[in-house]
Design a protein around this motif. Structure first.
Motif, PDB file in Angstrom:
ATOM      1  N   ASP A 119       0.856  -1.182   0.000  1.00  0.00           N
ATOM      2  CA  ASP A 119       0.000   0.000   0.000  1.00  0.00           C
ATOM      3  C   ASP A 119       0.896   1.237   0.000  1.00  0.00           C
ATOM      4  N   PHE A 120       1.054   1.831  -1.181  1.00  0.00           N
ATOM      5  CA  PHE A 120       1.934   2.993  -1.327  1.00  0.00           C
ATOM      6  C   PHE A 120       1.132   4.276  -1.562  1.00  0.00           C
ATOM      7  N   THR A 141       9.373  10.539  -6.454  1.00  0.00           N
ATOM      8  CA  THR A 141      10.472   9.581  -6.514  1.00  0.00           C
ATOM      9  C   THR A 141      10.292   8.448  -5.507  1.00  0.00           C
ATOM     10  N   ALA A 142       9.805   8.774  -4.316  1.00  0.00           N
ATOM     11  CA  ALA A 142       9.606   7.743  -3.281  1.00  0.00           C
ATOM     12  C   ALA A 142       8.611   6.686  -3.765  1.00  0.00           C
ATOM     13  N   LEU A 143       7.566   7.120  -4.456  1.00  0.00           N
ATOM     14  CA  LEU A 143       6.574   6.181  -4.988  1.00  0.00           C
ATOM     15  C   LEU A 143       7.184   5.331  -6.091  1.00  0.00           C
ATOM     16  N   ASP A 144       7.914   5.958  -7.013  1.00  0.00           N
ATOM     17  CA  ASP A 144       8.561   5.214  -8.106  1.00  0.00           C
ATOM     18  C   ASP A 144       9.472   4.115  -7.564  1.00  0.00           C
TER      19      ASP A 144
END
Length: 206
Positions: free
Chosen positions: A40-41, A47-50
């Motif tokens: 669960d993002f 960038t943190a999500l990528d």
């Protein structure tokens, strides 16, 4: 009696409100308890999500092989778009594409390539993307030639070969992964694959 009825109605209304709010979390109407914390993002951006998505997809990568078929399953995830909408990966993306290069096989300096594409479908527990299996035994029974072919299995799959030699390669290295939506493409390139996995992913299809 009236007080008891009022309490019952009030409790029911609160329960319905909680259910409605719960269902709003993901548009697939899944129980949020099924969206495990490790994929669960929805709280990440940029960038943190990528980085999180790439590590999830490759960290849970699984090569699926039978006597006749071959495919690759990637990790699945939940995320939020820039405008705050929450999606499961395969709600937002329609297609998954995996590109492989053959080891020790090239034509005019160009390595033989195999591109496998199929619909983005998640497994029942939401944790994985279902692999689009190709009938590799059937394919390798034919003479090698560049071109495209499609198969209708449990999931429809399209395969494109380029720069093939006169014999089928049996060792393939994953060099690119793409998730495609109508107006956006998410890409994991060869350098990221090697960095995240610690080494190139080499698959034998003999």
């Amino acid at each position: 009696m009236i007080h008891a009825i009022f309490v019952l109605i009030f409790s029911f209304a609160i329960g319905q409100l909680i259910i409605m709010k719960t269902n709003e979390k993901f548009s697939v109407r899944r129980d949020p308890a099924a969206i495990r914390q490790n994929y669960d993002f929805t709280n990440l951006r940029g960038t943190a999500l990528d980085i999180a998505v790439k590590h999830k997809m490759l960290g849970d990568l699984e090569v699926v092989k039978t006597a006749d078929n071959f495919g690759v399953s990637f990790g699945h995830f939940a995320f939020s778009t820039s405008d705050g909408q929450k999606f499961l990966g395969c709600e937002y993306y329609e297609k998954v594409v995996a590109v492989f290069e053959a080891e020790g096989s090239a034509t005019s300096g160009q390595k033989s390539t195999m591109e496998i594409s199929g619909p983005c479908k998640y497994t029942e527990n939401l944790a994985k993307i279902q692999p689009a299996l190709i009938p590799i035994k059937k394919i390798m029974a034919e003479l090698p030639q560049d071109g495209e072919m499609s198969f209708q299995g449990e999931l429809p799959v399209n395969i494109k070969f380029q720069n093939l030699t006169d014999s089928w390669p049996t060792q393939w290295s994953l060099v690119n992964v793409r998730m495609e939506a109508p107006q956006f493409v998410f890409i994991i390139d060869r350098n990221e694959i090697t960095k995240i996995m610690g080494q190139p992913l080499l698959i034998s299809v003999r």
